[in-house]
Design an enzyme around this catalytic site. Structure first.
Site, PDB file in Angstrom:
ATOM      1  N   LYS A   1       0.857  -0.994  -0.357  1.00  0.00           N
ATOM      2  CA  LYS A   1       0.334  -0.394   0.292  1.00  0.00           C
ATOM      3  C   LYS A   1       0.835   1.338  -0.468  1.00  0.00           C
ATOM      4  O   LYS A   1       1.818   1.713   1.269  1.00  0.00           O
ATOM      5  CB  LYS A   1      -0.808   0.303   0.827  1.00  0.00           C
ATOM      6  CG  LYS A   1      -1.613   0.791   1.525  1.00  0.00           C
ATOM      7  CD  LYS A   1      -2.687   1.234   2.344  1.00  0.00           C
ATOM      8  CE  LYS A   1      -3.581   2.487   2.233  1.00  0.00           C
ATOM      9  NZ  LYS A   1      -4.913   2.309   3.845  1.00  0.00           N
TER      10      LYS A   1
ATOM     11  N   LYS B   1      -2.024  -1.682  -3.772  1.00  0.00           N
ATOM     12  CA  LYS B   1      -3.070  -0.783  -4.039  1.00  0.00           C
ATOM     13  C   LYS B   1      -2.089   1.128  -4.160  1.00  0.00           C
ATOM     14  O   LYS B   1      -1.044   0.895  -3.006  1.00  0.00           O
ATOM     15  CB  LYS B   1      -3.366  -0.508  -2.438  1.00  0.00           C
ATOM     16  CG  LYS B   1      -4.669   1.063  -2.578  1.00  0.00           C
ATOM     17  CD  LYS B   1      -5.254   0.622  -1.195  1.00  0.00           C
ATOM     18  CE  LYS B   1      -5.871   2.091  -1.149  1.00  0.00           C
ATOM     19  NZ  LYS B   1      -6.903   2.055   0.481  1.00  0.00           N
TER      20      LYS B   1
HETATM   21  C1  PBG Z   1      -7.252   3.869   5.086  1.00  0.00           C
HETATM   22  C2  PBG Z   1      -7.468   3.409   3.874  1.00  0.00           C
HETATM   23  C3  PBG Z   1      -7.359   4.824   2.695  1.00  0.00           C
HETATM   24  C4  PBG Z   1      -7.806   3.822   1.707  1.00  0.00           C
HETATM   25  C5  PBG Z   1      -8.341   2.931   2.378  1.00  0.00           C
HETATM   26  N1  PBG Z   1      -8.481   2.191   3.190  1.00  0.00           N
HETATM   27  C6  PBG Z   1      -7.329   5.729   2.828  1.00  0.00           C
HETATM   28  C7  PBG Z   1      -5.802   5.614   2.811  1.00  0.00           C
HETATM   29  O1  PBG Z   1      -5.281   5.499   3.410  1.00  0.00           O
HETATM   30  O2  PBG Z   1      -5.271   7.074   3.882  1.00  0.00           O
HETATM   31  C8  PBG Z   1      -8.036   4.607   0.650  1.00  0.00           C
HETATM   32  C9  PBG Z   1      -9.040   4.201  -0.810  1.00  0.00           C
HETATM   33  C10 PBG Z   1      -8.830   4.692  -1.787  1.00  0.00           C
HETATM   34  O3  PBG Z   1      -8.352   5.811  -1.600  1.00  0.00           O
HETATM   35  O4  PBG Z   1     -10.671   4.350  -2.235  1.00  0.00           O
HETATM   36  N2  PBG Z   1      -6.928   2.950   5.933  1.00  0.00           N
END
Ligand code: PBG
Length: 324
Positions: free
Chosen positions: A196, A249
């Protein structure tokens, strides 16, 4: 020209193109992320056109419609009222909280729907970070993992099929597996956000949930977009710790990472087409500059071609409805 080899022969008709197509995309490959909130209102999300923060009733209806179109799974993202947010994020493991209530409502209305939950503290944490924040601003790893385990157990008790840690703390997959197994939840799966990245593509999502960090950024836990080998290192760890599914991601700007993980592991790979990727397509289409349905289809096909077995996408229901 004297050309014995002519690749165009394999493209000459729809029938032949069907026969030689290498990548298949069906509704069965999609996971539908859904936002939810307290109360009876369904609120359109300004930063994500076409997405809604659902009431429990609205959530059950929307998930049911997607499931009827062949989408096998949803993943839940709650907006927690400000007064429930604390520095210790305790509300994340309350059995009467919004997420456990949603899991129970979804499982009883749609028993064959797979319910996935996000395991991270940001919606519950007054600091807006995925982990607990120390007085000096550091994100506390091991203390956070303990709370994540309580959160995952709370989701499992409510009936979640898959828990999905999106926090990027070290060691959380092993700790979650041990906590789940210790409580008799051997069949609850872990879909780990393995790679991520600290991405600006999450901007619209944080607007949807009001979950942007109050101070600092997420770069001490989310990965540097410049790094690929590091994703392989995270993948090896998550696999060894017992993850069932590895996730990359964002998806579209990280197709190389999907392909590398595909080659490095036997585990299924998920990819998350995140809010910013979705928004760019929606915005381009709203401006009349691109064909929304075709770009939606091509972006998802590209993610599958790179090696993703499943895709988390805000287009899940729309794509499933447009399919064939
Ligand atoms: C946070 C989380 C995020 C997303 C999914 N879970 C945002 C972040 O890490 O700040 C983002 C998903 C998206 O942008 O569609 N645990």
């Amino acid at each position: 020209m004297n050309l014995p080899i002519r690749p165009r022969r394999n493209r000459q008709s729809p029938a032949i193109r069907d026969l030689v197509r290498e990548t298949e995309l069906t509704p069965g490959h999609l996971i539908y992320p859904l936002f939810l909130q307290e109360g009876s209102e369904n609120t359109p999300i300004a930063s994500m056109p076409g997405c809604t923060r659902w009431s429990l009733e609205g959530l059950v209806k929307e998930a049911g419609e997607a499931h009827a179109l062949g989408v096998p799974a949803v993943v839940l993202f709650p907006r927690i009222p400000d007064e429930l947010k604390t520095r210790g994020a305790e509300a994340c493991h309350a059995d009467d909280g919004l997420v456990p209530r949603a899991i129970r409502a979804l499982k009883s209305a749609h028993p064959t729907l797979t319910v996935i939950t996000d395991v991270a503290l940001d919606p519950y944490n007054s600091d807006g970070h995925d982990g607990l924040v120390a007085d000096d601003g550091r994100i506390l790893n091991d203390e956070t993992v303990e709370v994540l385990c309580q959160q995952a157990l709370c989701h499992a008790r409510a009936g979640a099929d898959i828990v999905s840690p999106s926090d990027m703390m070290d060691g959380r997959v092993a700790a979650l597996r041990a906590a789940l197994d210790g409580a008799g939840f051997q069949s609850v799966s872990i879909m780990s956000y393995t790679a991520k990245y600290a991405s600006a593509y999450y901007g619209p999502f944080r607007g949807a949930l009001d979950s942007a960090p109050k101070a600092g950024d997420k770069k001490t836990y989310q990965m540097d977009p410049a790094n690929a080998r590091e994703a392989l290192r995270e993948a090896a760890l998550d696999e060894a710790e017992g993850a069932d599914i590895l996730m990359v991601k964002p998806a579209g700007p990280y197709l190389d990472i999907i392909a590398k993980l595909r080659a490095a592991t036997m585990l299924p790979i998920a990819a998350y087409q995140v809010s910013g990727e979705y928004l760019m397509i929606k915005a381009g289409a709203a401006g009349g500059w691109i064909d929304e349905t075709k770009i939606m289809n091509e972006s998802l096909t590209g993610i599958r071609r790179a090696g993703a077995d499943m895709i988390l996408t805000y287009f899940a229901k729309q794509w499933a409805a447009a399919w064939r």
